[in-house]
Scaffold this active site. Structure first.
Site, PDB file in Angstrom:
ATOM      1  N   HIS A  58       0.845  -1.211   0.000  1.00 48.33           N
ATOM      2  CA  HIS A  58       0.000   0.000   0.000  1.00 48.33           C
ATOM      3  C   HIS A  58       0.875   1.255   0.000  1.00 48.33           C
ATOM      4  CE1 HIS A  58      -3.940   1.931   1.631  1.00 48.33           C
ATOM      5  NE2 HIS A  58      -3.269   2.783   0.879  1.00 48.33           N
ATOM      6  N   HIS A  60       1.582   5.203  -1.907  1.00 53.57           N
ATOM      7  CA  HIS A  60       1.205   6.297  -2.816  1.00 53.57           C
ATOM      8  C   HIS A  60       2.497   6.947  -3.299  1.00 53.57           C
ATOM      9  CE1 HIS A  60      -3.034   6.026  -1.638  1.00 53.57           C
ATOM     10  NE2 HIS A  60      -2.547   5.715  -0.443  1.00 53.57           N
ATOM     11  N   ASN A  92      -4.695   6.584  -6.967  1.00 53.52           N
ATOM     12  CA  ASN A  92      -5.271   7.930  -6.790  1.00 53.52           C
ATOM     13  C   ASN A  92      -4.231   9.005  -7.102  1.00 53.52           C
ATOM     14  OD1 ASN A  92      -3.790   7.254  -4.446  1.00 53.52           O
ATOM     15  ND2 ASN A  92      -4.958   8.668  -3.179  1.00 53.52           N
ATOM     16  N   LYS A 141      -8.158  -1.365  -7.300  1.00 52.84           N
ATOM     17  CA  LYS A 141      -8.445  -0.648  -6.052  1.00 52.84           C
ATOM     18  C   LYS A 141      -9.786   0.059  -6.165  1.00 52.84           C
ATOM     19  CE  LYS A 141      -7.528   1.216  -2.015  1.00 52.84           C
ATOM     20  NZ  LYS A 141      -6.415   2.042  -1.601  1.00 52.84           N
ATOM     21  N   HIS A 170     -10.690   0.611  -0.140  1.00 49.28           N
ATOM     22  CA  HIS A 170     -10.669   1.629   0.912  1.00 49.28           C
ATOM     23  C   HIS A 170     -12.109   1.684   1.420  1.00 49.28           C
ATOM     24  CE1 HIS A 170      -9.467   5.651   2.723  1.00 49.28           C
ATOM     25  NE2 HIS A 170     -10.761   5.520   2.989  1.00 49.28           N
ATOM     26  N   ASP A 284       0.982   2.346   3.933  1.00 48.97           N
ATOM     27  CA  ASP A 284       0.103   3.411   3.408  1.00 48.97           C
ATOM     28  C   ASP A 284       0.910   4.710   3.287  1.00 48.97           C
ATOM     29  OD1 ASP A 284      -2.001   4.848   2.416  1.00 48.97           O
ATOM     30  OD2 ASP A 284      -3.164   4.859   4.269  1.00 48.97           O
ATOM     31  N   GLY A 299      -2.651  11.691   5.777  1.00 50.32           N
ATOM     32  CA  GLY A 299      -1.633  10.687   5.469  1.00 50.32           C
ATOM     33  C   GLY A 299      -0.232  11.119   5.850  1.00 50.32           C
TER      34      GLY A 299
HETATM   35  C1  NCD Z   1      -4.007   8.553   1.163  1.00 44.51           C
HETATM   36  C2  NCD Z   1      -3.381   9.546   0.192  1.00 44.51           C
HETATM   37  O1  NCD Z   1      -2.929  10.613   0.634  1.00 44.51           O
HETATM   38  O2  NCD Z   1      -3.302   9.259  -1.004  1.00 44.51           O
HETATM   39  N1  NCD Z   1      -4.196   9.204   2.417  1.00 44.51           N
HETATM   40  C3  NCD Z   1      -4.411   8.640   3.626  1.00 44.51           C
HETATM   41  O3  NCD Z   1      -4.710   9.379   4.561  1.00 44.51           O
HETATM   42  N2  NCD Z   1      -4.291   7.357   3.845  1.00 44.51           N
HETATM   43  C4  NCD Z   1      -5.296   8.014   0.614  1.00 44.51           C
HETATM   44  C5  NCD Z   1      -5.786   6.746   1.214  1.00 44.51           C
HETATM   45  O4  NCD Z   1      -5.052   5.811   1.487  1.00 44.51           O
HETATM   46  O5  NCD Z   1      -6.995   6.623   1.383  1.00 44.51           O
HETATM   47 ZN    ZN Z   2      -3.566   4.772   0.995  1.00 46.88          ZN
HETATM   48 ZN    ZN Z   3      -7.155   4.481   1.701  1.00 46.76          ZN
END
Ligand code: NCD
Ligand code: ZN
Ligand code: ZN
Length: 415
Positions: A58, A60, A92, A141, A170, A284, A299
């Site tokens: 996971h 980003h 995303n 996803k 999610h 994440d 995040g």
């Molecule tokens: C994630 C992001 O910033 O892309 N943020 C988060 O708070 N986890 C999005 C997500 O995982 O839902």
């Molecule tokens: Zn995420």
């Molecule tokens: Zn998420």
């Protein structure tokens, strides 16, 4: 090239055994007490533990139009520093990965820039089932919180029924989030009930079609208890280590989706981890600029400290070595269909970590390879870190330095 690791302690068949490991052309060739073959190069593990490298399912990465937050170079270097040699990245992005054209452009971009192996999720937006079925990825996803548009559970049913790909969710219900809007505070807008509603509906869909689905970042006891034998479960470091009292210290900078929860939920997640009731621990990794964090962007970056955190959990006796390998290596490989990774076995890719189990220190966010430098783990005392990282037979981290190469990372669909 033939590489031999000597003086290693290796976790095989559920116990630690002294062994040598022979690596040839990206893969493990042999594991034995003594190996006679002459290698081109040797590594002395100095009696340290050798375990499979971590797979973070996971992540980003941002890049594209959000390179100012993070790009494939910085994210994949952060991964190596965290002992992670395979990342699965979320769709995303800007533009969003919701069709084959953008997915293919993304694979090309990552091939040029990535230091580590990578897989990529295509996002479901309720209207792109055809694109998903023909995409060059088995990872899908679905954001039930509206991230890629407001998705009906009826559309989710269609996806689950017609696709045999691995679908990760999610699970926060966008309608509930909308209804809570006037409550303003992040953790009240995205309350426990928003997670429970989504978890209930998608778990029921999985059961109805007898298809396995994966639920990302589970945070609450109630939603956890609703899941069934068709759902695999992920937890993040943030929800394991922190609770909503972080808001008192950091205000909106503590925002994350789903939000940090109360102590009893956090303790429940730890109990479930200890009882092997969870499948995956993931970072994440969600990088934002400091300015964006001050304004409440949800995040935290987390790849850089993956190994430090998971080995600290082991030193705290919350996780056994076997659980660390299950949660961060074996299970992610199995659940997401990553072939020949996640274990130390002949013919598997030589993705390995030499662990310095006793190394202690303080997490310093300014030292991150990630462009994003705000984490609630800043100042945290860790115990346990990586010493050496090997990816497909190449040493990519040694002596506190990344020595891997940009573009060495491979798409998991090509392995
Ligand atoms: C994630 C992001 O910033 O892309 N943020 C988060 O708070 N986890 C999005 C997500 O995982 O839902
Ligand atoms: Zn995420
Ligand atoms: Zn998420």
């Amino acid at each position: 090239m033939i590489l031999k690791i000597e003086n290693a302690r290796v976790f095989i068949a559920n116990k630690i055994t002294y062994a040598e490991i022979l690596i040839e052309d990206e893969r493990i060739k042999k594991i034995a007490k003594i190996i006679d073959e002459k290698p081109d190069e040797k590594i002395n593990a100095k009696n340290r533990l050798v375990i499979p490298a971590f797979i973070d399912s996971h992540v980003h990465v941002r890049d594209f139009f959000e390179r100012y937050k993070e790009d494939y170079i910085t994210a994949s270097k952060a991964a190596i520093a965290g002992g992670v040699t395979t990342i699965l990245e979320m769709p995303n992005t800007k533009p969003e990965i919701v069709n084959c054209e953008i997915l293919n452009a993304r694979i090309e971009l990552a091939r040029k820039k990535s230091y580590v192996d990578f897989g990529i999720f295509i996002g479901f937006n309720g209207k792109n089932l055809d694109e998903i079925l023909s995409a060059r990825t088995n990872l899908v996803k679905v954001y039930m919180d509206g991230t890629l548009g407001e998705i009906d559970y009826k559309d989710v049913e269609q996806l689950v029924e017609f696709s045999d790909k691995t679908i990760a969710f999610h699970a926060e219900d966008y309608k509930r989030i909308k209804e809570n809007r006037e409550k303003k505070l992040h953790h009240l807008v995205r309350d426990e009930y928003a997670e429970l509603i989504a978890v209930k509906k998608i778990s029921d869909i999985a059961k109805k079609y007898r298809k396995r689905i994966h639920i990302c970042h589970v945070t609450c006891k109630d939603s956890f208890l609703y899941m069934n034998e068709y759902t695999t479960k992920e937890v993040t470091f943030h929800h394991i280590f922190f609770t909503n009292n972080l808001y008192e210290r950091f205000g909106v900078m503590a925002n994350i989706n789903p939000p940090l929860r109360k102590l009893s939920d956090r303790n429940f997640l730890i109990e479930m981890l200890m009882k092997n009731r969870i499948d995956i621990i993931a970072s994440d990794h969600a990088p934002h600029t400091l300015d964006e964090k001050i304004k409440g962007a949800p995040g935290f970056p987390c790849l850089d400290i993956f190994a430090k955190l998971v080995l600290t959990l082991m030193n705290y006796k919350i996780l056994t070595l076997e659980q660390v390998i299950n949660y961060c290596c074996k299970n992610p490989a199995k659940i997401f269909g990553i072939k020949n990774k996640g274990e130390i076995l002949p013919n598997y890719y030589a993705d390995l970590l030499i662990i310095d189990y006793k190394k202690e220190g303080i997490i310093k966010q300014e030292e991150f390879y990630s462009k994003s430098k705000f984490t609630p783990f800043d100042g945290f005392k860790y115990k346990g870190d990586i010493d050496t990282v090997i990816l497909r037979g190449e040493i990519v981290y040694y002596d506190n330095e990344i020595i891997g190469k940009k573009g060495y990372g491979k798409y998991i669909g090509d392995l």
